[in-house]
Design an enzyme around this catalytic site. Structure first.
Site, PDB file in Angstrom:
ATOM      1  N   HIS A 100       0.800  -1.229   0.000  1.00  0.00           N
ATOM      2  CA  HIS A 100       0.000   0.000   0.000  1.00  0.00           C
ATOM      3  C   HIS A 100       0.835   1.282   0.000  1.00  0.00           C
ATOM      4  CE1 HIS A 100      -4.491   0.938   0.988  1.00  0.00           C
ATOM      5  NE2 HIS A 100      -4.067   1.611  -0.057  1.00  0.00           N
ATOM      6  N   ASP A 128      -9.871  -0.595   3.885  1.00  0.00           N
ATOM      7  CA  ASP A 128      -8.704  -1.249   4.489  1.00  0.00           C
ATOM      8  C   ASP A 128      -9.071  -1.744   5.890  1.00  0.00           C
ATOM      9  OD1 ASP A 128      -5.970  -1.791   5.304  1.00  0.00           O
ATOM     10  OD2 ASP A 128      -5.274  -0.162   4.017  1.00  0.00           O
ATOM     11  N   HIS A 130      -6.757  -1.484   7.988  1.00  0.00           N
ATOM     12  CA  HIS A 130      -5.829  -0.592   8.689  1.00  0.00           C
ATOM     13  C   HIS A 130      -6.005   0.847   8.204  1.00  0.00           C
ATOM     14  CE1 HIS A 130      -4.033  -4.623   7.996  1.00  0.00           C
ATOM     15  NE2 HIS A 130      -3.748  -4.554   9.282  1.00  0.00           N
ATOM     16  N   ASP A 132      -3.400   3.066   7.938  1.00  0.00           N
ATOM     17  CA  ASP A 132      -2.199   3.451   7.183  1.00  0.00           C
ATOM     18  C   ASP A 132      -1.876   4.926   7.328  1.00  0.00           C
ATOM     19  OD1 ASP A 132      -2.294   0.809   6.442  1.00  0.00           O
ATOM     20  OD2 ASP A 132      -2.804   1.160   4.350  1.00  0.00           O
ATOM     21  N   HIS A 145       4.264   1.029   4.395  1.00  0.00           N
ATOM     22  CA  HIS A 145       2.886   0.778   3.930  1.00  0.00           C
ATOM     23  C   HIS A 145       1.861   1.109   5.015  1.00  0.00           C
ATOM     24  CE1 HIS A 145       1.783  -3.610   5.358  1.00  0.00           C
ATOM     25  NE2 HIS A 145       2.487  -2.980   6.274  1.00  0.00           N
ATOM     26  N   ASP A 234      -7.373  -1.819  -0.293  1.00  0.00           N
ATOM     27  CA  ASP A 234      -6.458  -2.817   0.253  1.00  0.00           C
ATOM     28  C   ASP A 234      -7.235  -4.125   0.381  1.00  0.00           C
ATOM     29  OD1 ASP A 234      -4.923  -4.444   2.036  1.00  0.00           O
ATOM     30  OD2 ASP A 234      -4.067  -2.668   3.003  1.00  0.00           O
ATOM     31  N   ASP A 236      -6.818  -6.546   2.131  1.00  0.00           N
ATOM     32  CA  ASP A 236      -6.991  -7.040   3.508  1.00  0.00           C
ATOM     33  C   ASP A 236      -8.210  -6.446   4.205  1.00  0.00           C
ATOM     34  OD1 ASP A 236      -6.249  -4.628   4.883  1.00  0.00           O
ATOM     35  OD2 ASP A 236      -4.155  -5.246   4.995  1.00  0.00           O
ATOM     36  N   GLU A 279      -1.853  -5.078  -1.947  1.00  0.00           N
ATOM     37  CA  GLU A 279      -1.611  -6.048  -0.865  1.00  0.00           C
ATOM     38  C   GLU A 279      -2.060  -7.476  -1.175  1.00  0.00           C
ATOM     39  OE1 GLU A 279       0.341  -5.384   1.674  1.00  0.00           O
ATOM     40  OE2 GLU A 279       0.276  -3.199   1.961  1.00  0.00           O
TER      41      GLU A 279
HETATM   42  C1  DIR Z   1       0.410  -1.415  11.182  1.00  0.00           C
HETATM   43  C2  DIR Z   1      -0.050  -2.387  10.118  1.00  0.00           C
HETATM   44  N1  DIR Z   1      -0.583  -0.410  11.476  1.00  0.00           N
HETATM   45  C3  DIR Z   1       1.729  -0.732  10.749  1.00  0.00           C
HETATM   46  N2  DIR Z   1      -0.382  -1.774   8.909  1.00  0.00           N
HETATM   47  C4  DIR Z   1      -0.775  -2.456   7.802  1.00  0.00           C
HETATM   48  O1  DIR Z   1       2.656  -1.447  10.450  1.00  0.00           O
HETATM   49  O2  DIR Z   1       1.791   0.479  10.734  1.00  0.00           O
HETATM   50  N3  DIR Z   1      -1.268  -1.882   6.781  1.00  0.00           N
HETATM   51  N4  DIR Z   1      -0.661  -3.741   7.758  1.00  0.00           N
HETATM   52  O3  DIR Z   1      -1.828  -2.473   5.719  1.00  0.00           O
HETATM   53 MN    MN Z   2      -3.358  -0.690   3.536  1.00  0.00          MN
HETATM   54 MN    MN Z   3      -4.327  -3.188   5.366  1.00  0.00          MN
END
Ligand code: DIR
Ligand code: MN
Ligand code: MN
Ligand code: MN
Length: 309
Positions: A100, A128, A130, A132, A145, A234, A236, A279
């Site tokens: 991402h 998402d 998350h 991000d 990401h 995303d 996910d 992703e």
């Molecule tokens: C988590 C995971 N908040 C980080 N983030 C992800 O690493 O900053 N984003 N997996 O897709």
């Molecule tokens: Mn993401």
């Molecule tokens: Mn994500």
């Protein structure tokens, strides 16, 4: 309709290899043929999966806790130029990732081109698990990401041209025109950022409470009709049941139908100017890879106007 496609085989915004193979997997599954043959797009695609190796520095030590900052910065800068080229010619732009972090490039390119073409700020719908939106300082992982929204909104500042300082004001987006759907794994620092900036976010709890129809209406209502939309999707955001092959799966996600519904509703507005699909990692949960790729293809087709009837 004209569609520009950019395929980005990039994985250095996080630490699992394989996400760079997604564009080829999506294309081999027939995505671009479907867009041409079934949805009648005039597709402009250079036939390459870009990894931009020519701009990647030999050495890239951590900086402000970021992993691979110069690499991600250089690659997203290149990508932003490529996406800008398409968007400035009035094409809708599809960017196939990659992790991402590449949204830094795609959104920067579309934001600038849309300002120049029609004098409008884009809205971003970020689907998402998350948010991000970590800054380098709030991130536990150091993975970029998890930071693209912070750099794109200016909440995180670049250090110099080599580390995201290339992102100028006309490539940025406003926190007021950003809306999330699908959130369920937000870091503590991110919660604070979302709250303090009044950022509109629909978590899975909202999907449970109101249903996907109402949530999507509220999200589109927030950005307003007649606003150009960049959809950053995303994979996910979907439940691992539908999309197991992704780097950071989180249970309790959207069904494939709910993901498609969001994409269909964005298409229905007629305001989509660009989208990212990111992703998908075909090397994780190998038995689920073809399912995950198919889910990705379905989301893209829906966002670009495919309908059930
Ligand atoms: C988590 C995971 N908040 C980080 N983030 C992800 O690493 O900053 N984003 N997996 O897709
Ligand atoms: Mn993401
Ligand atoms: Mn994500
Ligand atoms: Mn987490």
């Amino acid at each position: 309709d004209d569609l520009g496609v950019v395929a980005v085989g990039f994985s250095n915004g996080q630490r699992k290899s394989g996400v760079d193979a997604a564009p080829m997997a999506l294309i081999e599954a027939g995505l671009l043929d479907q867009l041409r043959d079934e949805l009648d797009f005039k597709v402009t695609y250079d036939g390459q999966v870009h990894s931009y190796t020519d701009v990647i520095p030999k050495e890239d030590p951590d900086h402000r806790n970021m992993k691979m900052p110069r690499t991600v910065s250089a690659v997203t800068r290149k990508l932003s130029e490529q996406v800008y080229e398409h968007a400035s010619k009035g094409r809708c732009v599809l960017t196939l990732g990659g992790d991402h972090s590449i949204a830094i490039g795609s959104i920067a390119g579309v934001a600038k081109a849309t300002r120049e073409r029609i004098g409008r700020e884009i809205a971003v719908i970020w689907v998402d698990a998350h948010a991000d939106i970590n800054t380098p300082e709030t991130s536990d992982s150091g993975n970029i990401h998890g930071m693209p929204v912070a750099f794109l909104t200016g909440l995180a500042k670049g250090d110099n041209e080599e580390m995201f300082g290339w992102i100028k004001d006309d490539q940025k987006i406003s926190v007021t025109k950003l809306v999330y759907i699908g959130l369920r794994d937000i870091d503590i620092g991110e919660k604070k950022i979302l709250r303090e900036n009044g950022i509109k976010a629909f978590s899975m709890r909202d999907v449970d409470k109101y249903g996907i129809g109402k949530v999507t209406d509220m999200a589109l209502g927030w950005i307003g009709s007649d606003t150009p939309i960049h959809l950053s999707f995303d994979i996910d955001s979907l439940d691992p049941q539908w999309a197991p092959s992704t780097g950071t799966p989180v249970r309790g996600g959207l069904t494939l139908r709910e993901g498609d519904y969001i994409a269909e509703s964005v298409a229905e507005t007629g305001n989509l100017v660009a989208m990212d699909l990111v992703e998908v990692n075909p090397s994780l949960e190998a038995h689920g890879a073809s399912e995950t790729v198919r889910a990705g293809c379905s989301i893209v087709r829906c966002a670009l106007g495919d309908t059930l009837l």
